[in-house]
Design a protein around this motif. Sequence first.
Motif, mmCIF file in Angstrom:
data_model
loop_
_atom_site.group_PDB
_atom_site.id
_atom_site.type_symbol
_atom_site.label_atom_id
_atom_site.label_comp_id
_atom_site.label_asym_id
_atom_site.label_seq_id
_atom_site.Cartn_x
_atom_site.Cartn_y
_atom_site.Cartn_z
ATOM 1 N N PHE A 179 -20.329 4.917 0.307
ATOM 2 C CA PHE A 179 -19.036 5.757 0.954
ATOM 3 C C PHE A 179 -17.846 4.984 -0.344
ATOM 4 O O PHE A 179 -17.719 4.814 -0.671
ATOM 5 C CB PHE A 179 -18.911 4.442 2.304
ATOM 6 C CG PHE A 179 -17.208 5.234 2.662
ATOM 7 C CD1 PHE A 179 -17.653 6.337 3.637
ATOM 8 C CD2 PHE A 179 -16.610 4.071 2.242
ATOM 9 C CE1 PHE A 179 -16.338 6.575 3.930
ATOM 10 C CE2 PHE A 179 -15.544 5.088 3.744
ATOM 11 C CZ PHE A 179 -15.714 5.801 4.492
ATOM 12 N N ALA A 180 -17.846 6.605 -0.528
ATOM 13 C CA ALA A 180 -16.740 6.688 -2.234
ATOM 14 C C ALA A 180 -15.088 6.527 -2.014
ATOM 15 O O ALA A 180 -14.878 5.612 -2.846
ATOM 16 C CB ALA A 180 -17.047 7.953 -2.816
ATOM 17 N N ARG A 181 -15.150 6.800 -0.670
ATOM 18 C CA ARG A 181 -13.420 6.340 -0.681
ATOM 19 C C ARG A 181 -12.568 6.631 0.745
ATOM 20 O O ARG A 181 -13.769 7.857 1.044
ATOM 21 C CB ARG A 181 -12.056 7.621 -1.407
ATOM 22 C CG ARG A 181 -12.579 9.113 -0.976
ATOM 23 C CD ARG A 181 -12.234 10.323 -2.078
ATOM 24 N NE ARG A 181 -12.518 11.499 -2.679
ATOM 25 C CZ ARG A 181 -11.729 12.045 -0.863
ATOM 26 N NH1 ARG A 181 -11.568 11.715 -0.404
ATOM 27 N NH2 ARG A 181 -12.584 14.043 -0.959
ATOM 28 N N VAL A 182 -12.114 6.605 1.908
ATOM 29 C CA VAL A 182 -11.479 6.546 2.768
ATOM 30 C C VAL A 182 -10.956 8.209 2.933
ATOM 31 O O VAL A 182 -10.459 8.313 1.757
ATOM 32 C CB VAL A 182 -10.949 5.837 3.278
ATOM 33 C CG1 VAL A 182 -9.706 6.326 4.402
ATOM 34 C CG2 VAL A 182 -11.230 4.364 3.098
ATOM 35 N N PRO A 183 -11.481 9.082 4.021
ATOM 36 C CA PRO A 183 -10.921 10.313 3.348
ATOM 37 C C PRO A 183 -9.699 10.208 4.337
ATOM 38 O O PRO A 183 -9.569 9.813 5.673
ATOM 39 C CB PRO A 183 -12.149 10.772 4.477
ATOM 40 C CG PRO A 183 -12.397 10.416 5.496
ATOM 41 C CD PRO A 183 -12.930 9.035 4.364
ATOM 42 N N GLY A 184 -9.114 11.865 3.685
ATOM 43 C CA GLY A 184 -7.494 11.858 4.907
ATOM 44 C C GLY A 184 -8.244 12.929 5.555
ATOM 45 O O GLY A 184 -9.237 13.553 6.155
#
Length: 205
Positions: A179-184
């Motif tokens: 999980f690379a980043r929290v998306p928008g």
Amino acid sequence: MSKRASSKHKIDRRLGENLWGRPKSPVNKREYGPGQHGQRRKGKVSDYGTQLRAKQKLKGYYGNISEKQFRKIYAEATRRKGDSSESLVGLLECRLDAVVYRAKFVPTVFAARQFVSHGHIKVNGRRVTIPSYSVKVGDLIEVKDTSKQLAMVIEATQLAERDVPDYIEVDHHKMTAKFARVPGLADVPYPVHMEPNLVVEFYSR
């Protein structure tokens, strides 16, 4: 575990949209609601009705999330700094079952919930059986060794109907996902137009 009382395909027809972008959706053949009154002309929808529909679409998309769970996610989103609608989408995408679905380890979001519950998934080397588990940035999600050759898993990785989004780094040979980043909202590959801002308005009435 919460259980969906009605057929998931009825959600597609009631909303008049192919919610999950699947080729088997009945909306592909009949773009009207189920039942004998499904083809009636629809009157003007109120602001409340528009907001309710937006909530039903977003909540329905993530499978068997109960109203209580969804309201709890909304409450957490409003507590955070910044845009509440973006936070709402980010929290939903951090759910373990959502990450498993996005990584194409399973064919549907409903299968993802069951797959996690049955113990086929490990997070950072530890088995996790809670579909609503919140995945953190940098977490490594992997399919258990004994589950990697399941027909459903092999089929899902080869599905051409959807791609893995760039906020999840997947290795389908090792059956791992990071999980690379929290998306928008703009990052999430929803097959239909989602309006989380209307969901926030619905609950803040």
